[in-house]
Design a protein around this motif. Sequence first.
Motif, mmCIF file in Angstrom:
data_model
loop_
_atom_site.group_PDB
_atom_site.id
_atom_site.type_symbol
_atom_site.label_atom_id
_atom_site.label_comp_id
_atom_site.label_asym_id
_atom_site.label_seq_id
_atom_site.Cartn_x
_atom_site.Cartn_y
_atom_site.Cartn_z
ATOM 1 N N MET A 177 0.762 -1.296 -0.061
ATOM 2 C CA MET A 177 0.164 -0.006 -0.170
ATOM 3 C C MET A 177 0.879 1.268 -0.107
ATOM 4 O O MET A 177 1.915 1.286 0.874
ATOM 5 N N LYS A 178 0.461 2.444 -0.705
ATOM 6 C CA LYS A 178 1.029 3.401 -0.932
ATOM 7 C C LYS A 178 0.157 4.495 0.288
ATOM 8 O O LYS A 178 -1.001 4.438 0.116
ATOM 9 N N PHE A 179 0.780 5.944 0.192
ATOM 10 C CA PHE A 179 0.027 6.869 0.805
ATOM 11 C C PHE A 179 -1.089 7.082 0.131
ATOM 12 O O PHE A 179 -1.438 7.303 -1.128
ATOM 13 N N MET A 180 -2.200 7.106 1.103
ATOM 14 C CA MET A 180 -3.724 7.165 0.649
ATOM 15 C C MET A 180 -4.307 6.163 -0.324
ATOM 16 O O MET A 180 -5.318 6.443 -0.640
ATOM 17 N N ASP A 181 -3.705 5.140 -0.101
ATOM 18 C CA ASP A 181 -4.152 3.802 -0.813
ATOM 19 C C ASP A 181 -5.598 3.378 0.425
ATOM 20 O O ASP A 181 -5.147 3.657 1.434
ATOM 21 N N ALA A 182 -6.512 2.832 -0.093
ATOM 22 C CA ALA A 182 -7.502 2.688 0.861
ATOM 23 C C ALA A 182 -8.457 1.490 -0.110
ATOM 24 O O ALA A 182 -8.800 1.352 -0.854
ATOM 25 N N GLY A 183 -8.883 0.435 0.984
ATOM 26 C CA GLY A 183 -9.862 -0.612 0.720
ATOM 27 C C GLY A 183 -10.032 -1.692 1.582
ATOM 28 O O GLY A 183 -9.446 -1.614 2.848
ATOM 29 N N PRO A 184 -10.953 -2.438 1.384
ATOM 30 C CA PRO A 184 -11.080 -3.656 2.020
ATOM 31 C C PRO A 184 -9.952 -4.523 2.134
ATOM 32 O O PRO A 184 -9.325 -4.881 1.053
ATOM 33 N N HIS A 185 -9.416 -5.250 3.415
ATOM 34 C CA HIS A 185 -8.411 -5.845 3.448
ATOM 35 C C HIS A 185 -8.726 -6.928 4.766
ATOM 36 O O HIS A 185 -9.296 -6.522 5.766
ATOM 37 N N ILE A 186 -8.137 -8.071 4.654
ATOM 38 C CA ILE A 186 -8.273 -8.987 5.768
ATOM 39 C C ILE A 186 -6.941 -8.660 6.952
ATOM 40 O O ILE A 186 -5.978 -8.577 6.422
ATOM 41 N N VAL A 187 -7.195 -8.498 8.119
ATOM 42 C CA VAL A 187 -6.314 -7.953 9.086
ATOM 43 C C VAL A 187 -6.520 -8.835 10.382
ATOM 44 O O VAL A 187 -7.514 -9.047 10.854
ATOM 45 N N ALA A 188 -5.577 -9.821 10.819
ATOM 46 C CA ALA A 188 -5.692 -10.847 11.798
ATOM 47 C C ALA A 188 -6.895 -11.588 11.562
ATOM 48 O O ALA A 188 -7.609 -11.999 12.587
ATOM 49 N N GLY A 189 -7.035 -11.871 10.351
ATOM 50 C CA GLY A 189 -8.362 -12.743 10.006
ATOM 51 C C GLY A 189 -9.604 -12.084 9.837
ATOM 52 O O GLY A 189 -10.679 -12.829 9.825
#
Length: 382
Positions: A177-189
Amino acid sequence: MSVRDDKDSLKRTPLYDLHLSLGGKMVPFAGYDMPVQYPAGVLKEHLHTRNSAGLFDVSHMGQIALRPKSGKVEDAARALERLVPQDIVAIAPGRQRYAQFTNADGGILDDLMVANFGDHLFLVVNAACKAEDEAHLRAHLSDTCVVDSLADRALIALQGPKAESALTKSCAAAPAMKFMDAGPHIVAGLACFVSRSGYTGEDGFEISVPAADAGHLTKTLLENPDVMPIGLGARDSLRLEAGLCLYGHDIDTATTPVEAALEWSVQKSRRSGGARAGGFPGAEKILAHFDHGASRRRVGLRTEGRAPVREGALLFAGSEGGEPIGRVTSGGFGPSLNAPVAMGYVPTRLSALDTKLFAEVRGQRLPLAVAAMPFVKNTYKR
């Protein structure tokens, strides 16, 4: 109303009990009971964020989904452009942009972040304004959009030079990810919304997580020895060093984006001569400020001594006599600089770098000078 009754009326974020268990000192803020600091103290929390990674609870902020009734995200973007001077249509899927809601006089109702999630827009607004912001969106955009308040989500920020390495252990997508990228992601499941952004001037991430899972995710991130919980005190000193505005202090309903030195946030397409110029509240005044300048401007201020100049201090052109020419809107001690920093509004004719001014503090006028912002160089991952 008694102090106890007032305390009981405060809202709590999903991380309230965790704050208490970590020794957080709780204070009222924007209608919420929030941690101003933890046992390490504001100074150490500030410096830890600059040198390692700090974790902030920002669940008091408003999270809103703007869903186009047509199913086309471009329609939601065009609709939102009725209320903000930014080019929302140009935000690519997976990207985010800083914006402001403006009023008919060109003043700022609130500042916000707008992300394009592909099929809808995701907005993060200030805690003190979120009810009004939601009502504003519904009043003006309900013809084309569904305004969905995401009150069932928490929001945490992971900031600092070691934020990426700390988050990567739970989110494989983080390094790309770069600065100001944004979206749905899986974090710790967990199904989260992640943006590479923040409010400290440091590289970092903001993570929207279902409220029921916020405690688990926060504890997981805090297991990393590089990560320390950070309170509102250090959040404020960090954003001040970064030259970032605090709504209700540095920007408000009587301040235009040009006066606030936020011209960079208004794309050329929405300015005079642009393909989609105007069409937002207060456009006539704001575009006139772009074309002809504004009479006042937000500037950075550095004092010659060690005494901090606080919000509300009056500014003068000379050491004696004369009427005030401006006012400090944010001020305090900058731990990274080991020196006081401030910002405020002065006449544009006095806004050039190194212009000498004076601030009235406890009946005395202290010398200071207009200084470049940010006071501490940002470290965003471009």
